[in-house]
Design an enzyme around this catalytic site. Structure first.
Site, short mmCIF file in Angstrom:
data_model
loop_
_atom_site.label_atom_id
_atom_site.label_comp_id
_atom_site.label_asym_id
_atom_site.label_seq_id
_atom_site.Cartn_x
_atom_site.Cartn_y
_atom_site.Cartn_z
N SER A 106 0.85 -1.19 0.00
CA SER A 106 0.00 0.00 0.00
C SER A 106 0.89 1.24 0.00
O SER A 106 2.00 1.22 0.55
CB SER A 106 -0.85 0.00 1.27
OG SER A 106 -1.29 1.30 1.58
N SER A 107 0.37 2.33 -0.56
CA SER A 107 1.17 3.55 -0.63
C SER A 107 1.43 4.15 0.75
O SER A 107 2.26 5.04 0.89
CB SER A 107 0.48 4.60 -1.52
OG SER A 107 -0.78 4.94 -0.99
N CYS A 108 0.74 3.65 1.79
CA CYS A 108 0.98 4.20 3.14
C CYS A 108 2.33 3.74 3.70
O CYS A 108 2.71 4.15 4.80
CB CYS A 108 -0.15 3.88 4.09
SG CYS A 108 -0.27 2.15 4.50
N TYR A 149 -0.11 -0.80 10.09
CA TYR A 149 -0.33 -1.43 8.77
C TYR A 149 0.87 -1.19 7.87
O TYR A 149 1.36 -2.10 7.18
CB TYR A 149 -1.60 -0.82 8.17
CG TYR A 149 -2.01 -1.38 6.84
CD1 TYR A 149 -2.52 -2.68 6.75
CD2 TYR A 149 -1.95 -0.61 5.69
CE1 TYR A 149 -2.93 -3.19 5.52
CE2 TYR A 149 -2.35 -1.11 4.46
CZ TYR A 149 -2.84 -2.40 4.38
OH TYR A 149 -3.23 -2.90 3.17
N LYS A 156 3.39 -3.92 6.12
CA LYS A 156 3.58 -4.00 4.67
C LYS A 156 5.06 -3.79 4.28
O LYS A 156 5.56 -4.43 3.35
CB LYS A 156 2.69 -2.96 3.96
CG LYS A 156 1.20 -3.32 4.01
CD LYS A 156 0.94 -4.58 3.22
CE LYS A 156 -0.53 -4.94 3.12
NZ LYS A 156 -0.75 -6.23 2.45
N HIS A 211 -12.89 2.25 3.66
CA HIS A 211 -12.15 3.37 3.08
C HIS A 211 -13.13 4.43 2.60
O HIS A 211 -14.34 4.20 2.54
CB HIS A 211 -11.29 2.88 1.90
CG HIS A 211 -10.15 2.03 2.33
ND1 HIS A 211 -10.12 0.67 2.17
CD2 HIS A 211 -8.96 2.35 2.92
CE1 HIS A 211 -8.99 0.19 2.65
NE2 HIS A 211 -8.27 1.17 3.12
O1 GFB Z 1 -9.82 6.10 2.76
P1 GFB Z 1 -9.44 6.58 4.10
O2 GFB Z 1 -10.17 5.95 5.26
O3 GFB Z 1 -7.91 6.35 4.37
O4 GFB Z 1 -9.69 8.15 4.23
P2 GFB Z 1 -6.49 7.05 4.17
C1 GFB Z 1 -9.24 9.07 3.29
C2 GFB Z 1 -9.68 10.48 3.68
O5 GFB Z 1 -11.11 10.59 3.54
C3 GFB Z 1 -9.36 10.92 5.11
C4 GFB Z 1 -11.66 11.22 4.67
O6 GFB Z 1 -8.94 12.27 5.09
C5 GFB Z 1 -10.71 10.79 5.80
O7 GFB Z 1 -10.85 11.65 6.94
N1 GFB Z 1 -13.07 10.81 4.84
C6 GFB Z 1 -14.15 11.64 4.75
C7 GFB Z 1 -13.53 9.58 5.13
N2 GFB Z 1 -15.29 10.98 5.02
C8 GFB Z 1 -14.93 9.70 5.24
C9 GFB Z 1 -15.68 8.52 5.58
O8 GFB Z 1 -16.90 8.53 5.72
N3 GFB Z 1 -14.97 7.36 5.72
C10 GFB Z 1 -13.61 7.31 5.57
N4 GFB Z 1 -12.99 6.13 5.69
N5 GFB Z 1 -12.87 8.42 5.30
C11 GFB Z 1 -5.82 4.60 4.54
C12 GFB Z 1 -4.97 3.86 5.52
O9 GFB Z 1 -5.58 5.92 4.77
O10 GFB Z 1 -5.47 4.33 3.21
C13 GFB Z 1 -4.75 2.46 5.18
O11 GFB Z 1 -5.52 4.01 6.81
C14 GFB Z 1 -4.59 2.19 3.70
O12 GFB Z 1 -3.61 2.04 5.84
C15 GFB Z 1 -5.48 3.03 2.82
O13 GFB Z 1 -3.27 2.34 3.30
C16 GFB Z 1 -5.16 2.92 1.34
O14 GFB Z 1 -6.21 7.32 2.73
O15 GFB Z 1 -6.34 8.24 5.05
#
Ligand code: GFB
Length: 314
Positions: A109-111, A138, A142, A181
């Site tokens: 993952s890009s993280c 995570y 990875k 996500h």
């Molecule tokens: O996709 P996401 O959960 O993960 O959130 P990351 C991306 C952005 O969307 C964050 C916002 O800035 C969240 O605050 N967001 C807005 C929301 N509304 C929502 C919502 O209803 N649900 C969610 N989930 N987000 C993940 C990593 O990071 O990326 C993992 O935690 C993984 O490790 C993944 O690598 C690809 O992009 O921040």
């Protein structure tokens, strides 16, 4: 090069990424698969994984199984994300090595890249500074997986590779209301708000973070391509090279779903890393390029959500 009748094990074939890889392999005429559901084989169980590899002896392995989740799932279950992912990776990669698997591809993952890395992020920025805290566990798991592949290559001359995708979305995603996500979360939120006639939808953070989103079938195509055409210790980034703000994404999902109410922001929820755009020049130089634009991919994903109501129950 994999032969059409090579024995291929896709670990995680029920998940979004694994199922896309399986679709792509079938599309290209591969036909000899080993597929195990979670209840048939618990990848965290070292003995079970060793026995499975001993008896099945696959030629090729796509390691797409992982414990995954969005920003809240990651930050609330740091220990589980580290343990489950470390254990399953080490079990699968090590058993593959011990039983002479010809080639293994590990998905990350890009993280894995530093929180504040020069953008777009090249493969070479790995381990140059601190990780983003919301997904540190995570990311460490990875990084360990990709490094273990590299170390096996260096010590024993294996041909194990890894690929690091940007934020993915697409058919078979997890639409859990809090643990998913952002793309599947917003598809569900906006759909439910539309059906209920709700005046507003609450999104997390302040909408400012930039993210790059790639349709999972494009990644699957790259995964099969790399298995057949790439060898090397350095990972390969997989992305589109394009980014949007979370605010722009929310507007696009609202439009896709047909929701016309207000979008409000809950700033008590984390933004996560401010920006994570991948440099995809390496994959492009190898001859691959994504082809599904976000608008089109979101339409396909929304259809998938509508046609598979059980997904929302996960
Ligand atoms: O996709 P996401 O959960 O993960 O959130 P990351 C991306 C952005 O969307 C964050 C916002 O800035 C969240 O605050 N967001 C807005 C929301 N509304 C929502 C919502 O209803 N649900 C969610 N989930 N987000 C993940 C990593 O990071 O990326 C993992 O935690 C993984 O490790 C993944 O690598 C690809 O992009 O921040």
């Amino acid at each position: 090069m994999m032969e059409k009748d090579s024995k291929i094990y896709v670990a995680g074939h029920k998940g979004m990424v694994g199922s896309a890889i399986l679709r792509e392999l079938k599309k290209q005429g591969y036909e000899n698969f080993i597929l195990m559901t979670h209840s048939e084989l618990d990848l965290i169980d070292q003995r079970a994984v060793e026995d499975f590899f001993e008896s099945e002896r696959p030629d090729y392995v796509f390691l797409a199984a992982a414990k995954v989740g969005g920003i809240i799932a990651n930050s609330e279950a740091l220990a589980d994300f580290m343990y489950d992912n470390m254990m399953l990776e080490m079990n699968v990669i090590h058993s593959a090595f011990k039983t002479g698997v010809k080639k293994l591809e590990f998905l990350g993952s890009s993280c894995i890249y530093p929180r504040i890395a020069p953008q777009p992020m090249k493969e070479s920025c790995l381990l140059t500074s601190e990780l983003e805290k919301t997904n540190e566990a995570y990311a460490l798991a990875k990084i360990s997986g990709l490094k273990y592949c590299e170390f096996l290559n260096r010590q024993y001359g294996t041909d194990y590779i890894s690929v690091m995708p940007t934020n993915l979305y697409g058919p078979n995603d997890n639409y859990h209301p809090t643990h998913s996500h952002v793309v599947p979360a917003l598809i569900r939120k906006f759909h439910e708000a539309k059906v209920a006639g709700a005046p507003e939808v609450v999104c997390w953070g302040d909408g400012s973070p930039l993210r790059e989103f790639m349709f999972v079938d494009d990644l699957a195509e790259l995964c099969v391509f790399l298995m057949n055409n790439y060898s090397g210790n350095e990972t390969v980034n997989a992305g589109t090279g394009k980014e949007v703000t979370i605010k722009e994404l929310s507007e696009l999902v609202a439009k896709t779903v047909g929701y016309e109410g207000k979008i409000v922001w809950d700033t008590t929820k984390p933004n996560g890393t401010p920006r994570k755009l991948l440099d995809v020049s390496k994959a492009e130089a190898l001859g691959w390029k994504y082809h599904t634009e976000l608008e089109e991919g979101l339409k396909i994903s929304y259809d998938d959500f509508l046609n598979n109501p059980m997904r929302a129950e996960r």
